[in-house]
Design a protein around this motif. Structure first.
Motif, PDB file in Angstrom:
ATOM      1  N   LEU A 192      35.066   6.996  49.905  1.00  0.00           N
ATOM      2  CA  LEU A 192      34.012   6.718  50.886  1.00  0.00           C
ATOM      3  C   LEU A 192      32.833   6.940  50.118  1.00  0.00           C
ATOM      4  O   LEU A 192      31.597   6.171  50.516  1.00  0.00           O
ATOM      5  N   ASN A 193      32.463   7.813  49.103  1.00  0.00           N
ATOM      6  CA  ASN A 193      31.026   8.142  48.822  1.00  0.00           C
ATOM      7  C   ASN A 193      30.310   7.056  48.260  1.00  0.00           C
ATOM      8  O   ASN A 193      29.224   7.123  48.499  1.00  0.00           O
ATOM      9  N   SER A 194      30.904   6.088  47.560  1.00  0.00           N
ATOM     10  CA  SER A 194      30.121   4.972  46.919  1.00  0.00           C
ATOM     11  C   SER A 194      29.662   4.023  48.050  1.00  0.00           C
ATOM     12  O   SER A 194      28.343   3.653  48.011  1.00  0.00           O
ATOM     13  N   MET A 195      30.390   4.014  48.991  1.00  0.00           N
ATOM     14  CA  MET A 195      30.090   3.079  50.349  1.00  0.00           C
ATOM     15  C   MET A 195      28.992   3.766  51.173  1.00  0.00           C
ATOM     16  O   MET A 195      27.900   3.154  51.526  1.00  0.00           O
ATOM     17  N   LEU A 196      28.829   5.104  51.145  1.00  0.00           N
ATOM     18  CA  LEU A 196      27.804   5.922  51.858  1.00  0.00           C
ATOM     19  C   LEU A 196      26.567   6.013  51.012  1.00  0.00           C
ATOM     20  O   LEU A 196      25.604   5.616  51.447  1.00  0.00           O
ATOM     21  N   VAL A 197      26.440   5.808  49.798  1.00  0.00           N
ATOM     22  CA  VAL A 197      25.373   5.624  48.926  1.00  0.00           C
ATOM     23  C   VAL A 197      24.670   4.127  49.273  1.00  0.00           C
ATOM     24  O   VAL A 197      23.777   3.964  49.464  1.00  0.00           O
ATOM     25  N   LEU A 198      25.893   2.961  49.227  1.00  0.00           N
ATOM     26  CA  LEU A 198      25.062   1.706  49.492  1.00  0.00           C
ATOM     27  C   LEU A 198      24.726   1.634  50.956  1.00  0.00           C
ATOM     28  O   LEU A 198      23.650   0.913  50.944  1.00  0.00           O
ATOM     29  N   VAL A 199      25.343   2.225  51.924  1.00  0.00           N
ATOM     30  CA  VAL A 199      24.777   2.188  53.331  1.00  0.00           C
ATOM     31  C   VAL A 199      23.447   2.768  53.209  1.00  0.00           C
ATOM     32  O   VAL A 199      22.445   2.176  54.164  1.00  0.00           O
ATOM     33  N   GLU A 200      23.292   4.002  52.662  1.00  0.00           N
ATOM     34  CA  GLU A 200      21.959   4.445  52.689  1.00  0.00           C
ATOM     35  C   GLU A 200      20.868   3.614  52.254  1.00  0.00           C
ATOM     36  O   GLU A 200      19.702   3.800  52.642  1.00  0.00           O
ATOM     37  N   GLU A 201      21.202   2.857  51.042  1.00  0.00           N
ATOM     38  CA  GLU A 201      20.285   2.266  50.430  1.00  0.00           C
ATOM     39  C   GLU A 201      19.770   0.982  51.509  1.00  0.00           C
ATOM     40  O   GLU A 201      18.473   0.685  51.384  1.00  0.00           O
ATOM     41  N   LEU A 202      20.676   0.458  52.040  1.00  0.00           N
ATOM     42  CA  LEU A 202      20.458  -0.624  52.877  1.00  0.00           C
ATOM     43  C   LEU A 202      19.576   0.012  54.118  1.00  0.00           C
ATOM     44  O   LEU A 202      18.633  -0.682  54.487  1.00  0.00           O
ATOM     45  N   SER A 203      19.837   1.051  54.529  1.00  0.00           N
ATOM     46  CA  SER A 203      18.837   1.631  55.546  1.00  0.00           C
ATOM     47  C   SER A 203      17.464   2.123  55.076  1.00  0.00           C
ATOM     48  O   SER A 203      16.635   1.744  55.732  1.00  0.00           O
ATOM     49  N   ARG A 204      17.468   2.372  53.632  1.00  0.00           N
ATOM     50  CA  ARG A 204      15.966   2.689  53.249  1.00  0.00           C
ATOM     51  C   ARG A 204      15.353   1.237  52.864  1.00  0.00           C
ATOM     52  O   ARG A 204      14.237   1.383  53.144  1.00  0.00           O
ATOM     53  N   GLN A 205      16.122   0.313  52.817  1.00  0.00           N
ATOM     54  CA  GLN A 205      15.528  -1.159  52.687  1.00  0.00           C
ATOM     55  C   GLN A 205      15.252  -1.573  54.038  1.00  0.00           C
ATOM     56  O   GLN A 205      14.614  -2.619  54.267  1.00  0.00           O
ATOM     57  N   GLY A 206      15.515  -0.922  55.306  1.00  0.00           N
ATOM     58  CA  GLY A 206      15.013  -1.409  56.642  1.00  0.00           C
ATOM     59  C   GLY A 206      16.125  -2.372  57.095  1.00  0.00           C
ATOM     60  O   GLY A 206      15.484  -2.780  58.165  1.00  0.00           O
ATOM     61  N   VAL A 207      17.163  -2.564  56.658  1.00  0.00           N
ATOM     62  CA  VAL A 207      18.345  -3.556  57.150  1.00  0.00           C
ATOM     63  C   VAL A 207      18.797  -2.878  58.283  1.00  0.00           C
ATOM     64  O   VAL A 207      19.077  -1.810  58.531  1.00  0.00           O
ATOM     65  N   GLU A 208      18.635  -3.701  59.506  1.00  0.00           N
ATOM     66  CA  GLU A 208      18.960  -3.533  60.962  1.00  0.00           C
ATOM     67  C   GLU A 208      20.448  -3.574  61.205  1.00  0.00           C
ATOM     68  O   GLU A 208      20.990  -4.568  60.363  1.00  0.00           O
ATOM     69  N   ASP A 209      20.884  -2.932  62.292  1.00  0.00           N
ATOM     70  CA  ASP A 209      22.362  -3.045  62.801  1.00  0.00           C
ATOM     71  C   ASP A 209      23.335  -3.003  61.837  1.00  0.00           C
ATOM     72  O   ASP A 209      24.319  -3.716  61.425  1.00  0.00           O
ATOM     73  N   LEU A 210      23.256  -1.611  61.248  1.00  0.00           N
ATOM     74  CA  LEU A 210      24.238  -1.099  60.281  1.00  0.00           C
ATOM     75  C   LEU A 210      25.099  -0.286  60.985  1.00  0.00           C
ATOM     76  O   LEU A 210      24.705   0.692  61.809  1.00  0.00           O
ATOM     77  N   TRP A 211      26.563  -0.448  60.720  1.00  0.00           N
ATOM     78  CA  TRP A 211      27.641   0.476  61.336  1.00  0.00           C
ATOM     79  C   TRP A 211      28.563   0.796  60.345  1.00  0.00           C
ATOM     80  O   TRP A 211      28.673   0.248  59.530  1.00  0.00           O
ATOM     81  N   PHE A 212      29.120   1.992  60.553  1.00  0.00           N
ATOM     82  CA  PHE A 212      30.197   2.435  59.862  1.00  0.00           C
ATOM     83  C   PHE A 212      31.268   3.086  60.599  1.00  0.00           C
ATOM     84  O   PHE A 212      31.081   4.112  61.378  1.00  0.00           O
ATOM     85  N   ALA A 213      32.543   2.505  60.324  1.00  0.00           N
ATOM     86  CA  ALA A 213      33.806   2.987  60.845  1.00  0.00           C
ATOM     87  C   ALA A 213      34.514   3.705  59.988  1.00  0.00           C
ATOM     88  O   ALA A 213      35.120   3.125  58.780  1.00  0.00           O
ATOM     89  N   THR A 214      34.745   4.921  60.424  1.00  0.00           N
ATOM     90  CA  THR A 214      35.705   5.672  59.440  1.00  0.00           C
ATOM     91  C   THR A 214      36.169   6.952  60.566  1.00  0.00           C
ATOM     92  O   THR A 214      36.048   6.966  61.707  1.00  0.00           O
TER      93      THR A 214
END
Length: 464
Positions: free
Chosen positions: A19-41
């Motif tokens: 999971l850790n690599s995906m967490l880094v990717l999602v955080e980066e998308l959030s940092r870039q202001g991408v909206e409507d991000l969801w994470f299911a686990t």
């Protein structure tokens, strides 16, 4: 709906190594202001996901509690013994026998199905070991990205002697720990590994499980197209691998593969503190960290204390040792003065990035392998199970590390010899630094985010 509002749903198993690599990717998308991000686990990772909202909001979708049978960190000691036994094939078979339980993924699939109906994602990003995530994306015909935290051959190589494979015929089978250049005995072992895997799936017990699996698929309405060995790769819009070609043996890859190197967040991850001051104060530190699965015995803990004792005077040792395993340590007054034991470090990446860390003594998991190289650290590998053997043999072949002769017993003579060699011979650090540069040039989290955002499904251009 604007391009910035296309829902993207990330799906993964709760294990940190996946999971850790995906967490880094999602955080980066959030940092870039991408909206409507969801994470299911699974529910226990809720706080980790909610902490990713550094720019835009990342919403958490719970898939329920961890299923103990499916999670390596909750297995009993006998299961742990079987999945880490000396025989690599038998250990792999034990993992399959433990985790191939068709009925146990029913609730996860249905919870994910409910989440998809609610979110209506334009794109899914699914971790490569998350079977139900790939099955649902294929069944619902939702474009998805396959997230791969291993070397790319792990998902492109057939484990049986029949059927399609992107890898050449005699390419090392995943989890075999065999090198690219094999002698006759190793080539025979490689082929036998495949035939034994096929025989395992043809056994009466496995045929019964396959029948139950077919029944579960039918009940859930899963598309039969998701059932082939390479379905997760062939059906993906993109295969996003957190490695680079130079860290794996050469093999042809499909056009959908993109390699971006290790997923490293902005550093430092934590504020400088007393641990940083300790690292600053010692010119050469060996960092020992064996992941979240390793369970050291009393004898192994004692052997590693002896390793630190023998390094005293030349190197200090920082050891990340889970609290429940610290019971095997001698009294504090009997520990060598160069050894520091921590049950938790604020950031393993911050430790590896420190200029005074001279070597990384690790189990050789996918993240550890790539992160060690990313920061140019020579490694000594104590492979534990499945993919660890594959990373260990590659580290040795590419001149960035050495593997213990008898990793199960932990011989202090062997460990000290290997650590002394990787720290004393300049080629190990030079090779690690060269391959680390290649990883950084591949773009990491920023390149991965760019690739995600460029997909038609995420940009709102699909079907235009």
């Amino acid at each position: 709906m604007s391009a910035s509002q296309q829902p993207i749903l990330f799906v993964g198993l709760p294990e940190s190594g996946l999971l850790n690599s995906m967490l880094v990717l999602v955080e980066e998308l959030s940092r870039q202001g991408v909206e409507d991000l969801w994470f299911a686990t699974d529910e226990p990772r809720r706080s980790d996901v909610e902490a990713l909202s550094v720019g835009s909001t990342v919403d958490f979708s719970s898939l329920g509690e961890i299923v103990p049978q499916m999670s390596s960190v909750t297995w009993d000691d006998e299961t742990y013994r079987r999945v880490t036994q000396r025989s690599r094939f038998k250990a792999r078979r034990a993992v399959i026998e433990q985790t191939f339980a068709p009925e146990l993924r029913v609730e996860k699939y249905r919870r994910l199905e409910e989440a998809v109906e609610k979110i209506q994602p334009a794109l899914m990003v699914v971790e490569s070991m998350c079977q139900y995530g790939c099955e649902l994306a294929i069944t619902k015909k939702i474009p998805y990205v396959l997230s791969v935290p291993f070397v790319i051959s792990n998902v492109l190589t057939s484990t049986v002697p029949v059927g399609r494979s992107y890898a050449p015929k005699d390419f090392p089978v995943p989890h075999s720990g065999l090198p690219h250049e094999m002698n006759l005995r190793q080539r025979l072992a490689n082929r036998l590994f495949k035939w034994r895997t096929l025989a395992m799936f043809l056994s009466s017990a496995m045929r019964e499980r396959n029948a139950r699996d077919a029944q579960v698929r039918e009940e859930l309405g899963i598309d039969p197209a998701s059932n082939s060995l390479l379905a997760r790769v062939d059906s993906a819009e993109m295969v996003l691998c957190y490695s680079v070609p130079e860290l794996d043996y050469p093999l042809p890859v499909p056009d959908s593969v993109r390699m971006v190197g290790a997923m490293v967040p902005p550093l430092p991850q934590s504020e400088p503190g007393e641990l940083t001051e300790w690292l600053d104060a010692h010119e050469s530190v060996v960092y020992m960290g064996f992941g979240t699965i390793t369970r050291l015995t009393r004898d192994q803990v004692g052997a590693l204390v002896e390793v630190a004792r023998r390094l005293e005077g030349e190197h200090h040792v920082l050891w990340k040792l889970p609290e429940d395993q610290q019971q095997w340590l001698p009294p504090a007054g009997e520990l060598p003065g160069n050894l520091r034991v921590e049950s938790w470090v604020p950031s393993q990446l911050d430790v590896l990035a420190h200029e005074h860390v001279s070597a990384f003594f690790t189990h050789g998991g996918g993240n550890a392998y790539h992160e060690g190289v990313y920061f140019g650290k020579p490694m000594v590998m104590r492979p534990l199970w499945v993919d660890c053997y594959d990373q260990a043999v590659r580290a040795q072949d590419f001149g960035v590390g050495l593997t213990l002769d008898k990793p199960r017993t932990v011989d202090p003579d062997d460990v000290v010899d290997k650590l002394t060699r990787v720290m004393g011979e300049p080629s190990f650090r030079e090779n690690a630094e060269r391959l680390g540069r290649l990883q950084r040039e591949a773009g990491g989290r920023e390149r991965a985010a760019e690739l995600i955002r460029s997909l038609p499904a995420a940009s709102g251009q699909e079907g235009e």
